[in-house]
Every structure is written in C-alpha cells, then in structure tokens.
Design an enzyme around this catalytic site. Structure first.
Site, mmCIF file in Angstrom:
data_model
loop_
_atom_site.group_PDB
_atom_site.id
_atom_site.type_symbol
_atom_site.label_atom_id
_atom_site.label_comp_id
_atom_site.label_asym_id
_atom_site.label_seq_id
_atom_site.Cartn_x
_atom_site.Cartn_y
_atom_site.Cartn_z
ATOM 1 N N SER A 129 71.489 88.202 56.597
ATOM 2 C CA SER A 129 71.008 87.998 57.969
ATOM 3 C C SER A 129 71.834 88.809 58.955
ATOM 4 C CB SER A 129 71.078 86.520 58.366
ATOM 5 O OG SER A 129 70.678 86.391 59.721
ATOM 6 N N LYS A 183 69.197 81.064 52.712
ATOM 7 C CA LYS A 183 68.701 82.039 53.700
ATOM 8 C C LYS A 183 67.360 81.572 54.286
ATOM 9 C CE LYS A 183 68.203 85.761 56.212
ATOM 10 N NZ LYS A 183 66.987 86.450 56.219
ATOM 11 N N HIS A 186 68.155 78.984 56.761
ATOM 12 C CA HIS A 186 68.717 79.694 57.928
ATOM 13 C C HIS A 186 67.579 80.178 58.823
ATOM 14 C CE1 HIS A 186 69.475 83.596 59.842
ATOM 15 N NE2 HIS A 186 70.750 83.272 59.951
ATOM 16 N N ASN A 187 66.565 80.781 58.218
ATOM 17 C CA ASN A 187 65.443 81.301 59.003
ATOM 18 C C ASN A 187 64.637 80.171 59.643
ATOM 19 O OD1 ASN A 187 66.363 83.689 57.927
ATOM 20 N ND2 ASN A 187 64.333 84.483 57.492
ATOM 21 N N GLU A 190 66.386 79.205 62.622
ATOM 22 C CA GLU A 190 66.153 80.283 63.599
ATOM 23 C C GLU A 190 64.795 80.096 64.305
ATOM 24 O OE1 GLU A 190 66.686 84.193 61.773
ATOM 25 O OE2 GLU A 190 65.019 84.928 62.966
#
Ligand code: NAP
Length: 472
Positions: A129, A183, A186-187, A190
């Site tokens: 990222s 990940k 994480h997105n 986001e």
C-alpha cells in the site's frame, strides 16, 4: 554485470516505482514486462543510468537472476497472476521465490501458495500500500507465506518499506493468504475513511455553506489533531483547495459523483459477512459507492422523490474545527479501524494466521493510504491486550466514544431531518448503539423464527432449546 539481486515482472505504475525503490536500496535488478516496448521505454526513461537491466523473455529474465531468485510480480490481479505463474514456474529451480505484490484475492493466494510450495518454490502473497509515491519512497508491505520464504526476502523488504520511529513498515504477517487478507481489510478501512470524509464535505457544503477553501481550512485543522491526523485527511484538504485552471472554481465540484471500485472493499464485506463479523461502517462505504454509480437513475429520482424542507442544524463553527462534525468523523474512523481489526481477529482464528494486531498497527503507521496518528493508539491497545474483543473496549478508545457520541448523534439526527445521506456516520451510530446495548430486540426475531419455522429459541431463565406452538 553479475547476476541481479532482484527481479520484477510487470512495469505498471506500481512495478516501475518498486523496482526503482529496490535499486535505490542497493539491489541490482532485472525487469520483465509482457509487452517489451514498455521495458524499453522504462530503461530509456526513469530506469536509465540505474543498476537495472531489461529482459525480453522470461528465459533471459530468469537467467539474469542470482539464486535463490527473488521475483516480485506486479501484474493485474486475477488471471494475469495465474498466467504469469504458469509461464515462469517451468523455468524456476528449487528454493526460488515468487512474490505476488498485487491486490490478489486471499483465497487465490492460498491456492497458488499450496501449488508452488508443493514444487519446492517459495510463494509470498504480499499486500503493498502507498500508491505510486509510496512504492517509490517506501510503502507499507504485508507479506504472507511460509516464515522461511519471508526470511529469504526480509533484507529486501525491510529496506524498501517506509520507515517509522519504531522500525520499517513491514513484518511477517502469517501463512498462506494472510498478507493479502490483511491488505484487503486495509483497503476496506480505506473505503470507510474516504466515505466519512466525503460525508463531512457534503455537510459542510450543504448545511454550513462553506466553499472549498473554507472546508480545506477545517480539514487542515483536523490534520493537526491526534485523532484525525492522517494521509487521507491531508489529501482531502489538498483536493478541496485545488482550483480548476479553466474556470478558477473548486475543481472537486466539476468531478462526476460516481465512485469506482476494484474489488477489495467488496471482498472485505463478503469475508466479514461470511465470518459473522459486523462491519457496518465499511459496508456503508461500499454501498455508497455502488449507489453513487447509479447516476442517471438518481438524477431521474430527484424529480420524483421529494427532499424535506431545508433544515439547518449545528455542525460546529469553522473557526473552532466544526466540533460536532469532527467528533462524528473521529468516531466513524475509529469504527472503521475497529471493525477491520475485529475482522482480522476472526480471520486469524479461522485460518490459523496467528496475526499480531499490534504489529499490524505498527506497519500501517507509515507508507500506506490509511496511515494515521491514531494507529499508535491502535498499536498500543493491542499491545496491552492482544485478544481485545473490540477496539472500543480499550480504555482510551472507550473514553473517545463516551466523549464524542453526543456529537455523532447530533450530526446524524440533523442530517436525517435535512434529508442528507450520511451512510457511514449513521451506520457508525447504529453500530455503537447496538454494541453498547446489553439487550437487543432479537428476542422477538427468535420468537418469529420459532413461530413460522419451529427453529426453537433459548430462554434467559434456564438452559435448553424451547419451542412454542405460537399459532395454536
Ligand atoms: P496494473 O495496471 O494493475 O497492471 C499492469 C501490469 O500487468 C502490466 O505490466 C501489464 O503488462 C500486466 N498484465 C496485464 N495483463 C497481463 C497478463 N494477462 N499477463 C501478463 N501480464 C499482464 O498495474 P498497477 O496499477 O501497477 O498494479 C499492479 C498490481 O498492484 C495490481 O494488482 C493492483 O491492484 C495492485 N496495486 C495497485 C496500486 C495502485 O495505486 N495502482 C496500489 C496497490 C496495489 P502489459 O504492459 O503487457 O499490459
């Protein structure tokens, strides 16, 4: 030239910047791209004068690498990853290591890892990222696979990663698809934060009547606070301040209001539903993007479905940072991180990932899109109690919720009366109100299920499964 330390396949935005990052950190590199013209263009441009060579074929590429080979694939997620693996694996030798640094679905990574490890190759599924700039200057990296495979790339990734005061923004995440799962989440977080800031913008514009510069000033102030200082708040300030060169007006007002998505937000929500973890703030953000894409339908509906009478409500004063709105945004951001961490906890149990939540907080502090000062508190919270069931139960976060809930309530209530959608803020309020309620009304749902389907229910006063002939 001797053999190269590092090989990169896929000269897209990310690959190009990552190989420049590796080379800058002392790893001589060889690059391969399906379309060779792109390799030539790169070597004549940004790659010129660097310790980087190009290979026209995968055979040349493999031959140019020292053993064990460390190869990073940065190709489009999905079939291109399988196609690349199929082309290169016949050329690899025992001990060589393939890293998929794209946004792959974690179950694809589990499958690929099992296949390649059975051939004695190392396979790492690594979330990266930070966008183009992060890839060049130092991203946050989330590598998953066997520990032995990670050990073989540790010297490379710890140098390439963003560095924060307590170390590089990379660590061994866990086996199989653990890195790509982290990940993905994480997105998802986001998505949540981006939508929260979009809702704040809408309220500042439509209720407080602020223009781009005035809103940017508010965001600039928020970016000075421990609770909101972050990359996303920082770029929101920039976006709001930027003018269209032709009209001189706020550029953001000229952008079509339909948001795209590439899958990671959807995967977060699907995984959460499958694993039984509530992630309503993140789900609301995903839904908001989906609904935004129905642009022509929305424009037609505007003429048919009426808005309520204009209704103003206090958001706070711009000069003092729009206190109520700021409190609402803080709690919704905390909810996004908290829901993401709760999902990681469940996935860790389900897949035996053995995730270190404090370490995940640490590697998200730099380089990545959700980097924020708040992550230090998240790192500390899980450091103090690795099995914390919900971030809101940590004493510091509980105090934040108790202190700021009135502001969130005021903003959501006002927005509802004004007819302005605030899906992330209102979902957060429901989430917090539900989570802090010892007795929810699902007793009635259980009664109905037993009434029509004899599903049975449990009682509060004694153990066992009970059925009632409700319609007798
Ligand atoms: P991208 O546009 O997703 O992919 C471009 C690369 O994929 C090119 O090298 C292209 O080769 C190659 N490719 C496409 N189809 C292929 C196929 N069938 N076989 C072999 N190679 C194929 O590039 P990107 O934006 O740099 O992203 C790379 C990965 O990182 C993706 O998984 C993406 O989701 C992830 N990611 C992107 C960002 C970002 O900010 N862009 C951030 C984090 C992660 P040709 O030149 O021959 O077409």
């Amino acid at each position: 030239m001797g053999k190269a330390h590092f090989g990169l396949i896929g000269l897209g935005v990310m690959g190009e910047n990552l190989v420049l990052n590796a080379e800058r950190n002392g790893f001589s590199s060889v690059v391969y791209n399906r379309t060779y013209a792109k390799t030539e263009e790169f070597l004549a441009g940004r790659g010129a004068g660097k310790d980087i060579v190009g290979a026209a074929t995968l055979e040349e590429f493999v031959a140019a690498l020292e053993r064990p080979r460390r190869i990073l694939m940065m190709v489009k997620a999905g079939d291109p990853v399988d196609a690349t693996i199929a082309s290169i694996s016949p050329l690899l030798e025992e001990g060589d290591l393939l890293i998929d640094g794209g946004n792959s679905l974690y179950t694809d990574t589990e499958r690929r890892a099992a296949e390649l490890e059975s051939k004695s190759f190392g396979y790492i599924g690594m979330g990266v990222s930070g966008g183009a700039k992060g890839a060049l200057e130092g991203p946050s990296m989330m590598p998953g696979g066997t520990k032995a495979a990670y050990d073989a790339i540790e010297s490379l990734v710890t140098k390439m990663a963003a560095q924060v005061e307590d170390g590089p923004c990379v660590t061994y995440i866990g086996p199989g698809g653990a890195g790509h799962f982290v990940k993905t989440v994480h997105n998802g977080i986001e998505y949540g934060i981006e939508q929260i800031l979009a809702e704040a913008y809408d309220l500042m514009k439509r209720i407080a009547g602020l223009d781009g510069d005035a809103m940017a000033d508010v965001l600039g102030g928020w970016n000075q606070t421990e609770e909101l200082a972050s990359f996303l708040v920082e770029i929101t300030e920039v976006c709001l301040r930027t003018k269209d060169p032709e009209t001189g007006g706020d550029l953001v007002e000229l952008i079509v209001d339909a948001a795209g998505q590439k899958g990671t937000g959807l995967w977060t929500v699907v995984s959460a539903l499958e694993m039984g973890v509530p992630v309503p703030t993140i789900y609301a953000a995903l839904n908001a993007r989906v609904l935004s894409s129905l642009r022509s339908e929305r424009m037609a509906a505007e003429a048919v479905l009426y808005a309520p009478d204009p209704h103003s409500f206090p958001l706070g004063e711009p000069a003092t940072g729009m206190a109520a709105l700021r409190d609402a945004c803080i709690l919704a951001c905390i909810a996004s991180y908290g829901q993401g961490m709760a999902l990681l906890q469940e996935a860790s149990k389900l897949h035996d990932y053995n995730l270190d939540f404090s370490a995940i907080g640490q590697i998200w502090k730099g380089g990545c899109i959700i980097r924020a000062r708040l992550l230090q508190r998240i790192q500390d919270a899980y450091g103090a109690d690795p099995s914390l069931p919900n971030l809101m139960l940590d004493p510091w976060f509980a105090a934040q919720v108790n202190q700021r809930l009135a502001g969130l309530r005021q903003v959501v209530a006002g927005a509802a009366l004004a007819g302005i959608p605030v899906p992330c803020l209102s979902s957060t309020l429901d989430y917090i109100d539900s989570y802090r309620t010892g007795r929810l009304p699902q007793n009635l749902v259980q009664a109905m299920r037993d009434c029509f389907g004899s599903h049975t229910y449990e009682r509060t006063d004694r153990p066992g499964a009970f059925h009632t002939e409700w319609l007798a």
